[in-house]
Motif scaffolding. Sequence first.
Motif, PDB file in Angstrom:
ATOM      1  N   ALA A 110      12.677   6.173  -3.058  1.00 16.80           N
ATOM      2  CA  ALA A 110      11.706   5.813  -1.576  1.00 16.80           C
ATOM      3  C   ALA A 110      11.201   4.367  -1.960  1.00 16.80           C
ATOM      4  O   ALA A 110      10.428   4.180  -1.150  1.00 16.80           O
ATOM      5  CB  ALA A 110      10.700   7.015  -1.616  1.00 16.80           C
ATOM      6  N   LEU A 138      10.461   0.469  -1.894  1.00 15.19           N
ATOM      7  CA  LEU A 138      10.547  -0.409  -0.620  1.00 15.19           C
ATOM      8  C   LEU A 138      12.066  -1.058  -0.554  1.00 15.19           C
ATOM      9  O   LEU A 138      12.589  -1.442   0.360  1.00 15.19           O
ATOM     10  CB  LEU A 138       9.487  -1.436  -0.508  1.00 15.19           C
ATOM     11  N   LEU A 190      11.811   8.040   6.409  1.00 15.89           N
ATOM     12  CA  LEU A 190      10.973   7.445   5.349  1.00 15.89           C
ATOM     13  C   LEU A 190       9.937   6.322   5.451  1.00 15.89           C
ATOM     14  O   LEU A 190       8.739   6.576   5.252  1.00 15.89           O
ATOM     15  CB  LEU A 190      11.914   6.902   4.060  1.00 15.89           C
ATOM     16  N   ARG A 191      10.398   5.321   6.338  1.00 14.67           N
ATOM     17  CA  ARG A 191       9.546   4.279   7.093  1.00 14.67           C
ATOM     18  C   ARG A 191       8.436   4.908   7.694  1.00 14.67           C
ATOM     19  O   ARG A 191       7.245   4.350   7.386  1.00 14.67           O
ATOM     20  CB  ARG A 191      10.280   3.343   7.622  1.00 14.67           C
ATOM     21  N   LYS A 200       6.722   7.491   7.289  1.00 13.80           N
ATOM     22  CA  LYS A 200       5.746   8.234   6.566  1.00 13.80           C
ATOM     23  C   LYS A 200       4.877   7.114   5.744  1.00 13.80           C
ATOM     24  O   LYS A 200       4.133   7.447   4.995  1.00 13.80           O
ATOM     25  CB  LYS A 200       6.352   8.965   5.498  1.00 13.80           C
ATOM     26  N   MET A 201       5.409   5.916   5.552  1.00 11.04           N
ATOM     27  CA  MET A 201       4.681   4.727   4.928  1.00 11.04           C
ATOM     28  C   MET A 201       3.544   4.465   5.462  1.00 11.04           C
ATOM     29  O   MET A 201       3.421   4.574   6.695  1.00 11.04           O
ATOM     30  CB  MET A 201       5.539   3.531   4.735  1.00 11.04           C
ATOM     31  N   SER A 242       0.875   2.005   7.570  1.00  7.91           N
ATOM     32  CA  SER A 242       1.546   0.988   8.563  1.00  7.91           C
ATOM     33  C   SER A 242       1.443  -0.318   7.763  1.00  7.91           C
ATOM     34  O   SER A 242       2.249  -1.307   7.836  1.00  7.91           O
ATOM     35  CB  SER A 242       0.577   1.125   9.768  1.00  7.91           C
ATOM     36  N   ALA A 261       1.893  -1.183   4.468  1.00  4.65           N
ATOM     37  CA  ALA A 261       2.760  -1.300   3.558  1.00  4.65           C
ATOM     38  C   ALA A 261       4.190  -1.789   4.352  1.00  4.65           C
ATOM     39  O   ALA A 261       4.815  -2.481   3.954  1.00  4.65           O
ATOM     40  CB  ALA A 261       2.975  -0.117   2.477  1.00  4.65           C
ATOM     41  N   ALA A 262       4.273  -0.932   5.377  1.00  2.00           N
ATOM     42  CA  ALA A 262       5.603  -1.154   6.087  1.00  2.00           C
ATOM     43  C   ALA A 262       5.583  -2.515   6.740  1.00  2.00           C
ATOM     44  O   ALA A 262       6.500  -3.278   6.641  1.00  2.00           O
ATOM     45  CB  ALA A 262       5.426  -0.192   7.235  1.00  2.00           C
ATOM     46  N   GLU A 311       6.284  -4.984   3.770  1.00  2.00           N
ATOM     47  CA  GLU A 311       7.490  -4.901   3.498  1.00  2.00           C
ATOM     48  C   GLU A 311       8.393  -5.589   4.404  1.00  2.00           C
ATOM     49  O   GLU A 311       9.509  -6.412   4.193  1.00  2.00           O
ATOM     50  CB  GLU A 311       8.059  -3.653   3.261  1.00  2.00           C
TER      51      GLU A 311
END
Length: 456
Positions: A17, A19, A440-441, A443-444, A446, A448-449, A452
């Motif tokens: 999971a 990045l 999965l994204r 659930k990250m 915001s 961190a997304a 990334e």
Amino acid sequence: MSGTRRRFFQDAAAFGAGLLGLSETLRASTPGGEFQTPGKNESGRHHSPYGSHGPHKALASVVAPDHPLEMVTPDLADLPYEMDGGVKVFHLVAEPVKKKIAPFKTINAWGYNGGCPGPTIQVQQGDRVRVIFENRLPESTTMHWHGLEIPIEQDGVPYISQKPVAPGEKYVYEFTVHQEGTFFYHAHSAMQEMIGQIGFFVAHPEMDYKPHADHDYGLILQEWAVLPSNTVPNTASMEFNWLTFNGVSAPMTTPLLARLGSRVRLRIVNLGMDHHPIHLHGHQFVLTGTEGGRAPESTWYPMNTVLVGVAQARVVEFEAKYAGAWMIHCHLPHHMMNSMMDLLSDRQIQTADQTETKAMNQMMSLAKSVPFEHVHPSPVAANAESVPGFPQDAFMEMGMDEVVEKPETYGLPKNWSAGMMGMMTMVRVLPDKEYDAIMLRKKMPSSAAQEEHHHE
């Protein structure tokens, strides 16, 4: 599969999971990735979109649940409930709301529980339901349960079945839901309906529908007449210049995600002044239900455009057989655009006598006010301005990818939002790895997304 792509997926497996694995997996969904070729697409075609005439092609890892799948209403919330013995108790509040329908347009509407449309109510056939309704509007109102067969005292028609609920008062609706199907609630007043007061009421069947759906989505169609420099919809007007799915215009609409090979159910409700022919690209679907409930399979037939009339619900289902980002939109030409009247407050864009220089200056002014990076529109001919009828669609593109970015848009081509306007969204049919990576994204966190994404 190329060596580079193989290494991408090896990295994804190694990092799980992480990045890096997420980024590499998602790259497969951008142009150049191994989506199905035309030959693969053709070989996967069915003779029928009905679904029950052959084995359902869902992934082996997906097991059909014993209970019906809950509907997802993109850009809208579900209304929670509490249990009081055997009764599901919902709290619903009618109130004024501010609603951003586009990155550069916020309106003053009326809705429920802070939203417009209101939150989705989901129950199961046979449930006893109690709705504690509170009126925080400046005028009286009632609540009508559209399509539900309930006692006359619960029907919500002012004076005929109840007294109007005055400002500051509460009223309790209670009934048993013996039906299944796609219904909706709304104020039983023409102007209140047109200023936004509607929400889904979905009654799932006691036994799941056959064939089983892997995804269940809902869309509410609305239209608004908002004059330049105004924020309050003119509910007496019949000239509509803003069209929304679930309270937002494209490109703010959230794409619907579907796993390649899955079955998708789409519920569409219309409460406005116009009928809307809703068209899906790339797939055929069948009409499986209306505001009256499930339709017999003997009535199903393939189509790709369904007319959703005023006060109607239409439920369609299809097999997501072809990977890609497939448009779904109202096919009335003026409903595939937002207002061109008030982009610059009191100055309207005059499409009939635009020049490229004038258009770019206007669009750049809009872009700076939001802000977003405006991308130069599609090319035009050198002698374009001498051709009668020019411009039509030229200069109307407004790509604003960065201000509508969300997990569901990740991996779309640059400037994807330029042609997305009005009553429009898309169904993104994704192969396993791409679908799982975007889920999965979602659930990250915001932050961190976004970090990334910008690192890429």
